[in-house]
Design a protein around this motif. Structure first.
Motif, short mmCIF file in Angstrom:
data_model
loop_
_atom_site.label_atom_id
_atom_site.label_comp_id
_atom_site.label_asym_id
_atom_site.label_seq_id
_atom_site.Cartn_x
_atom_site.Cartn_y
_atom_site.Cartn_z
N HIS A 7 7.65 0.22 5.76
CA HIS A 7 7.71 1.04 5.06
C HIS A 7 7.32 2.20 5.01
O HIS A 7 7.20 3.52 5.07
CB HIS A 7 8.38 0.80 4.03
N ALA A 8 6.03 2.76 5.44
CA ALA A 8 5.03 3.12 5.65
C ALA A 8 4.57 4.62 6.63
O ALA A 8 5.04 5.08 6.86
CB ALA A 8 3.56 2.40 5.85
N VAL A 9 5.60 3.24 7.32
CA VAL A 9 6.13 4.68 8.90
C VAL A 9 6.47 5.36 8.37
O VAL A 9 6.86 6.25 8.75
CB VAL A 9 6.38 3.16 9.88
N GLY A 10 8.10 4.90 7.58
CA GLY A 10 9.64 5.59 7.58
C GLY A 10 8.66 6.59 6.62
O GLY A 10 9.34 7.71 6.60
N GLN A 11 7.55 6.40 5.79
CA GLN A 11 6.78 7.44 4.84
C GLN A 11 5.83 8.60 5.29
O GLN A 11 5.90 9.46 4.82
CB GLN A 11 5.84 7.00 3.49
N GLY A 12 5.54 8.14 6.15
CA GLY A 12 5.23 9.33 7.44
C GLY A 12 3.42 8.84 6.83
O GLY A 12 3.01 9.79 7.22
N ASP A 13 3.31 7.89 6.12
CA ASP A 13 1.49 7.13 6.18
C ASP A 13 0.94 6.88 7.27
O ASP A 13 -0.26 6.55 7.38
CB ASP A 13 2.18 6.28 4.54
N LEU A 14 1.59 6.35 8.38
CA LEU A 14 0.99 5.35 9.72
C LEU A 14 1.27 6.55 10.79
O LEU A 14 2.46 6.70 10.70
CB LEU A 14 1.15 4.09 9.66
#
Length: 83
Positions: A7-14
């Protein structure tokens, strides 16, 4: 944990590159787990989570590349090369 990272990757956070390396490491550990626990049906859910993580990392990497290319094109449009 895998779902949170995905989910964090999808949000651009990682950073997708970091996540892809992490996912490869998880895959390696998972393969060893499958060898140690043959026939364990609970591993199927884990495997699908790992696959989703790899797809998210690849999508995140692609999105970053697309943004970079768009920015490059915008910069080139604002500053056309002189011949």
């Amino acid at each position: 944990m895998i779902e949170h990272i995905r989910h964090a990757v999808g949000q651009g956070d990682l950073d997708p590159d970091f996540v892809h390396k992490l996912a490869k490491r998880i895959c390696k550990e998972f393969q060893e787990m499958k060898l140690a626990r043959p026939g364990d049906t609970e591993l199927a859910d884990l495997e699908s989570g790992i696959e989703a993580l790899l797809l998210a990392a690849d999508s995140g990497h692609g999105a970053r590349l697309t943004k970079s290319l768009q920015k490059l094109r915008e910069d080139e449009g604002a500053n056309p090369p002189s011949h």
